[in-house]
Scaffold this motif. Structure first.
Motif, PDB file in Angstrom:
ATOM      1  N   TYR A  27      35.959 -39.385  51.058  1.00 36.19           N
ATOM      2  CA  TYR A  27      36.534 -39.905  49.812  1.00 36.19           C
ATOM      3  C   TYR A  27      36.285 -38.970  48.626  1.00 36.19           C
ATOM      4  O   TYR A  27      37.227 -38.529  47.979  1.00 36.19           O
ATOM      5  N   ALA A  28      35.034 -38.663  48.355  1.00 35.70           N
ATOM      6  CA  ALA A  28      34.741 -37.853  47.159  1.00 35.70           C
ATOM      7  C   ALA A  28      35.366 -36.469  47.266  1.00 35.70           C
ATOM      8  O   ALA A  28      35.992 -35.989  46.315  1.00 35.70           O
ATOM      9  N   ASP A  29      35.219 -35.838  48.420  1.00 36.79           N
ATOM     10  CA  ASP A  29      35.717 -34.474  48.555  1.00 36.79           C
ATOM     11  C   ASP A  29      37.221 -34.394  48.818  1.00 36.79           C
ATOM     12  O   ASP A  29      37.821 -33.340  48.614  1.00 36.79           O
ATOM     13  N   CYS A  30      37.825 -35.495  49.275  1.00 31.12           N
ATOM     14  CA  CYS A  30      39.256 -35.447  49.612  1.00 31.12           C
ATOM     15  C   CYS A  30      40.152 -36.190  48.626  1.00 31.12           C
ATOM     16  O   CYS A  30      41.368 -36.003  48.651  1.00 31.12           O
ATOM     17  N   SER A  31      39.588 -36.999  47.753  1.00 31.20           N
ATOM     18  CA  SER A  31      40.403 -37.708  46.767  1.00 31.20           C
ATOM     19  C   SER A  31      39.830 -37.572  45.360  1.00 31.20           C
ATOM     20  O   SER A  31      40.509 -37.144  44.443  1.00 31.20           O
ATOM     21  N   HIS A  32      38.557 -37.937  45.206  1.00 35.28           N
ATOM     22  CA  HIS A  32      37.945 -37.947  43.878  1.00 35.28           C
ATOM     23  C   HIS A  32      37.902 -36.551  43.245  1.00 35.28           C
ATOM     24  O   HIS A  32      38.367 -36.365  42.121  1.00 35.28           O
ATOM     25  N   HIS A  33      37.350 -35.583  43.947  1.00 33.76           N
ATOM     26  CA  HIS A  33      37.259 -34.232  43.376  1.00 33.76           C
ATOM     27  C   HIS A  33      38.624 -33.586  43.172  1.00 33.76           C
ATOM     28  O   HIS A  33      38.848 -32.961  42.124  1.00 33.76           O
ATOM     29  N   PRO A  34      39.571 -33.707  44.109  1.00 37.13           N
ATOM     30  CA  PRO A  34      40.895 -33.150  43.833  1.00 37.13           C
ATOM     31  C   PRO A  34      41.559 -33.781  42.602  1.00 37.13           C
ATOM     32  O   PRO A  34      42.229 -33.076  41.843  1.00 37.13           O
ATOM     33  N   LEU A  35      41.338 -35.063  42.379  1.00 36.36           N
ATOM     34  CA  LEU A  35      41.853 -35.708  41.174  1.00 36.36           C
ATOM     35  C   LEU A  35      41.230 -35.069  39.932  1.00 36.36           C
ATOM     36  O   LEU A  35      41.927 -34.725  38.981  1.00 36.36           O
ATOM     37  N   GLU A  36      39.912 -34.898  39.960  1.00 36.29           N
ATOM     38  CA  GLU A  36      39.242 -34.262  38.821  1.00 36.29           C
ATOM     39  C   GLU A  36      39.724 -32.829  38.625  1.00 36.29           C
ATOM     40  O   GLU A  36      39.901 -32.385  37.485  1.00 36.29           O
ATOM     41  N   ASP A  37      39.950 -32.115  39.717  1.00 34.93           N
ATOM     42  CA  ASP A  37      40.417 -30.733  39.606  1.00 34.93           C
ATOM     43  C   ASP A  37      41.761 -30.656  38.887  1.00 34.93           C
ATOM     44  O   ASP A  37      42.006 -29.724  38.115  1.00 34.93           O
ATOM     45  N   ILE A  38      42.621 -31.617  39.120  1.00 34.78           N
ATOM     46  CA  ILE A  38      43.904 -31.666  38.403  1.00 34.78           C
ATOM     47  C   ILE A  38      43.656 -31.839  36.909  1.00 34.78           C
ATOM     48  O   ILE A  38      44.276 -31.164  36.080  1.00 34.78           O
TER      49      ILE A  38
END
Length: 179
Positions: free
Chosen positions: A47-58
């Motif tokens: 979850y964190a590495d596949c959804s949460h962090h990519p969202l933050e990266d955007i």
């Protein structure tokens, strides 16, 4: 969107606190449920590495495009990559142990300690410096554009979300019982 990120951070901190408690038990020579630890790390990977962090990266890329270069923002995407590698390495260690390969207790303790420290430092920095910065700088129009950009990265939280993914049923039960 910031509310979702902050909620994710609270959930991640709950799990980091759980890991910290397990470190203390390991240091005291007590046994811990390694499958539970693996489930925590697997959740963070999934979850964190596949959804949460990519969202933050955007969000971070959008901020850099809008506001220009910022060392404090640009380092975070690199940190996300480091966090993912650390998560994968710790998951590999736990899977190795669960497959009955001997790993020294001290190595496991150190690996979990470093992981918790790295994650906590990262979350604290985002919460104290980056999210307030974006909250102050972004307009309603910026948030609308970002909502469209992050739509493909959003997924239901498999542990804390409404759906309740079966992969995390034991961890979910443990957290409910711990409350």
């Amino acid at each position: 969107m910031l509310a979702r990120i902050r909620t994710d951070h609270r959930h991640i901190l709950t799990l980091l606190n759980l890991l910290h408690q397990k470190i203390e038990r390991l240091q005291a020579g007590q046994e811990v449920n390694l499958t539970l630890l693996r489930d925590v790390i697997y959740y963070l990977l999934r979850y964190a590495d596949c959804s949460h962090h990519p969202l933050e990266d955007i969000l971070y890329r959008y901020y850099l495009e809008k506001m220009g270069s910022s060392d404090q923002v640009s380092q975070l995407e690199v940190e996300h990559q480091s966090l993912r590698r650390a998560t994968e390495n710790l998951l590999d260690t736990l899977n190795t142990i669960l497959n009955d390969v001997v790993v020294p207790r001290e190595r496991l303790i150190q690996g979990i300690q470093e992981f918790v420290s790295m994650q906590t430092r990262h979350l604290t920095y985002e919460e104290q410096h980056i999210l307030p910065l974006m909250e102050a700088e972004f307009t309603d129009e910026d948030w609308q554009q970002l909502d469209q950009q992050v739509a493909s990265k959003l997924m239901d939280d498999p542990l804390f979300g409404r759906g309740g993914d079966q992969d995390f049923e034991d961890l979910r039960s443990y957290l409910v019982d711990a409350e």
